[in-house]
Design a protein around this motif. Structure first.
Motif, short mmCIF file in Angstrom:
data_model
loop_
_atom_site.label_atom_id
_atom_site.label_comp_id
_atom_site.label_asym_id
_atom_site.label_seq_id
_atom_site.Cartn_x
_atom_site.Cartn_y
_atom_site.Cartn_z
N ALA A 214 0.83 -1.21 0.00
CA ALA A 214 0.00 0.00 0.00
C ALA A 214 0.86 1.26 0.00
O ALA A 214 0.55 2.24 -0.69
CB ALA A 214 -0.93 -0.01 1.21
N MET A 215 1.93 1.25 0.77
CA MET A 215 2.82 2.41 0.79
C MET A 215 3.51 2.57 -0.55
O MET A 215 3.62 3.68 -1.09
CB MET A 215 3.85 2.28 1.91
CG MET A 215 4.75 3.51 2.02
SD MET A 215 6.05 3.32 3.28
CE MET A 215 5.05 3.28 4.77
N ALA A 216 4.00 1.46 -1.11
CA ALA A 216 4.67 1.54 -2.41
C ALA A 216 3.71 2.05 -3.48
O ALA A 216 4.10 2.84 -4.35
CB ALA A 216 5.21 0.16 -2.80
N GLY B 291 8.75 0.65 14.69
CA GLY B 291 9.73 0.51 13.63
C GLY B 291 10.00 1.85 12.96
O GLY B 291 9.30 2.84 13.21
N PRO B 292 11.01 1.92 12.08
CA PRO B 292 11.40 3.22 11.51
C PRO B 292 10.31 3.92 10.71
O PRO B 292 10.22 5.16 10.76
CB PRO B 292 12.60 2.87 10.63
CG PRO B 292 12.53 1.39 10.42
CD PRO B 292 11.88 0.83 11.63
N PHE B 293 9.48 3.19 10.00
CA PHE B 293 8.43 3.85 9.21
C PHE B 293 7.32 4.36 10.11
O PHE B 293 6.84 5.49 9.95
CB PHE B 293 7.90 2.90 8.13
CG PHE B 293 8.88 2.66 7.02
CD1 PHE B 293 8.88 3.47 5.89
CD2 PHE B 293 9.83 1.66 7.12
CE1 PHE B 293 9.79 3.28 4.87
CE2 PHE B 293 10.76 1.46 6.11
CZ PHE B 293 10.75 2.28 4.98
N HIS B 294 6.89 3.53 11.06
CA HIS B 294 5.91 4.01 12.03
C HIS B 294 6.46 5.20 12.82
O HIS B 294 5.75 6.17 13.10
CB HIS B 294 5.52 2.89 12.98
CG HIS B 294 4.51 1.95 12.42
ND1 HIS B 294 4.72 0.58 12.36
CD2 HIS B 294 3.28 2.16 11.89
CE1 HIS B 294 3.66 0.00 11.82
NE2 HIS B 294 2.77 0.94 11.53
N LEU B 295 7.74 5.12 13.21
CA LEU B 295 8.32 6.18 14.02
C LEU B 295 8.44 7.48 13.24
O LEU B 295 8.27 8.57 13.80
CB LEU B 295 9.68 5.75 14.55
CG LEU B 295 10.30 6.65 15.63
CD1 LEU B 295 9.40 6.69 16.87
CD2 LEU B 295 11.69 6.16 16.00
N ALA B 296 8.72 7.39 11.94
CA ALA B 296 8.77 8.60 11.12
C ALA B 296 7.42 9.30 11.10
O ALA B 296 7.34 10.54 11.22
CB ALA B 296 9.20 8.25 9.70
N ALA B 297 6.36 8.53 10.97
CA ALA B 297 5.01 9.11 11.00
C ALA B 297 4.69 9.62 12.40
O ALA B 297 4.12 10.71 12.56
CB ALA B 297 3.99 8.07 10.56
N ARG C 225 -2.00 8.95 7.76
CA ARG C 225 -2.11 8.03 6.61
C ARG C 225 -0.82 7.23 6.44
O ARG C 225 -0.86 6.03 6.15
CB ARG C 225 -2.44 8.82 5.34
CG ARG C 225 -3.86 9.42 5.33
CD ARG C 225 -4.20 9.97 3.97
NE ARG C 225 -3.43 11.14 3.62
CZ ARG C 225 -3.80 12.39 3.86
NH1 ARG C 225 -4.96 12.63 4.48
NH2 ARG C 225 -3.05 13.42 3.50
N PHE C 226 0.31 7.90 6.61
CA PHE C 226 1.60 7.21 6.45
C PHE C 226 1.76 6.15 7.54
O PHE C 226 2.26 5.04 7.28
CB PHE C 226 2.76 8.21 6.49
CG PHE C 226 4.07 7.61 6.10
CD1 PHE C 226 4.40 7.39 4.79
CD2 PHE C 226 5.02 7.28 7.07
CE1 PHE C 226 5.61 6.84 4.41
CE2 PHE C 226 6.24 6.71 6.73
CZ PHE C 226 6.53 6.50 5.40
N PHE C 227 1.35 6.50 8.76
CA PHE C 227 1.42 5.51 9.85
C PHE C 227 0.58 4.28 9.50
O PHE C 227 1.01 3.14 9.67
CB PHE C 227 0.91 6.13 11.15
CG PHE C 227 1.15 5.29 12.37
CD1 PHE C 227 2.26 5.51 13.17
CD2 PHE C 227 0.27 4.27 12.72
CE1 PHE C 227 2.49 4.72 14.29
CE2 PHE C 227 0.49 3.48 13.84
CZ PHE C 227 1.61 3.71 14.62
N ASP C 228 -0.62 4.52 8.97
CA ASP C 228 -1.54 3.42 8.69
C ASP C 228 -1.01 2.49 7.59
O ASP C 228 -1.24 1.28 7.64
CB ASP C 228 -2.91 3.96 8.29
CG ASP C 228 -3.66 4.55 9.46
OD1 ASP C 228 -3.24 4.32 10.61
OD2 ASP C 228 -4.67 5.25 9.24
N VAL C 229 -0.33 3.04 6.60
CA VAL C 229 0.16 2.19 5.50
C VAL C 229 1.55 1.63 5.80
O VAL C 229 2.14 0.95 4.95
CB VAL C 229 0.18 2.93 4.13
CG1 VAL C 229 -1.21 3.36 3.75
CG2 VAL C 229 1.15 4.11 4.16
N SER C 230 2.07 1.88 7.01
CA SER C 230 3.38 1.34 7.38
C SER C 230 3.30 -0.11 7.83
O SER C 230 4.32 -0.72 8.10
CB SER C 230 4.02 2.19 8.48
OG SER C 230 4.33 3.49 7.99
N GLY C 231 2.07 -0.64 7.93
CA GLY C 231 1.93 -2.05 8.28
C GLY C 231 1.48 -2.27 9.70
O GLY C 231 1.30 -1.35 10.48
#
Length: 235
Positions: A45-47, A159-165, A229-235
């Protein structure tokens, strides 16, 4: 990415599987981050969201119109490398959380803060196992160390993607608790954003809205909604 503005050279943007996740190819060439790392993200989804941003580019690439790409770049090039430092910085918001510093007057504002902020603190106590104490005034009063440790553990677990959001959810709202509330779907993100702006909205009611301040607030609101939205698509 501010200086990174190549002209569009590709025809098709494609999502493909990669080691550890998914990436985007532009006519078969894999996208890289500004630091030249592979832009490998955790979910399809993120990709897909990133591929759609590349598809939408015309002429020069405009990073300002590519929030998912920017957030993924930040997760890979910055947060992944400095995970502990970023987590520590965000966890520190718990000791001076916006929701804990209450007005002493006027009573209307006192009541409004209590009505909108106390339920979030109650939710945090029940869901996160962390009961922060509200105080009257702006003088810092430390929160219990054991409570801050509970919150810190949960921040570091991201994780890094969740943390970025999560970085944007917390820094834009000024509240670690509201960051968690948005991430964990306590209420709709737009409502959580309004809760973070109780003081500003009350001031607008008293003195009227300032056009420049309102424009800046809307930019921040859109960034907050994107972070969710970014947090949600981070898995």
């Amino acid at each position: 990415m501010s200086d990174w503005k190549p002209k569009r050279f590709w025809t098709n943007s494609t999502v493909v599987e990669a080691d550890g996740g998914f990436t985007v190819e532009l006519d078969g060439r894999r996208v890289k981050t500004p630091a030249k790392a592979g832009l490998i993200v955790p979910t399809q989804a993120m990709a897909k969201a990133i591929a759609e941003e590349w598809d939408a580019q015309e002429g020069e690439v405009d990073p300002a119109s590519m929030p998912f790409t920017r957030s993924a770049n930040a997760a890979i090039d910055k947060v992944r490398i400095q995970h502990a430092e970023v987590a520590d910085m965000l966890a520190a918001y718990g000791d001076s959380d916006l929701l804990c510093y209450r007005a002493s007057h006027p009573q209307e504002l006192v009541n409004r803060q209590d009505e909108q902020w106390s339920p979030a603190l109650d939710w945090a106590a029940e869901t996160l196992g962390a009961q922060l104490k509200p105080v009257s005034g702006v003088v810092h009063e430390p929160q219990p160390r054991e409570v801050l440790d509970v919150l810190s553990f949960q921040v570091h677990a991201l994780g890094p993607f969740h943390l970025a959001a999560f970085h944007d959810l917390v820094s834009l709202s000024g509240s670690l608790i509201l960051g968690f509330a948005a991430a964990r779907n306590w209420r709709e993100a737009d409502e959580i954003w309004r809760i973070s702006r109780v003081d500003e909205l009350w001031q607008e009611e008293q003195w009227g809205a300032d056009d420049e301040a309102s424009e800046h607030a809307e930019i921040k609101r859109q960034s907050f909604l994107h972070a969710k939205r970014f947090f949600d698509v981070s898995g």
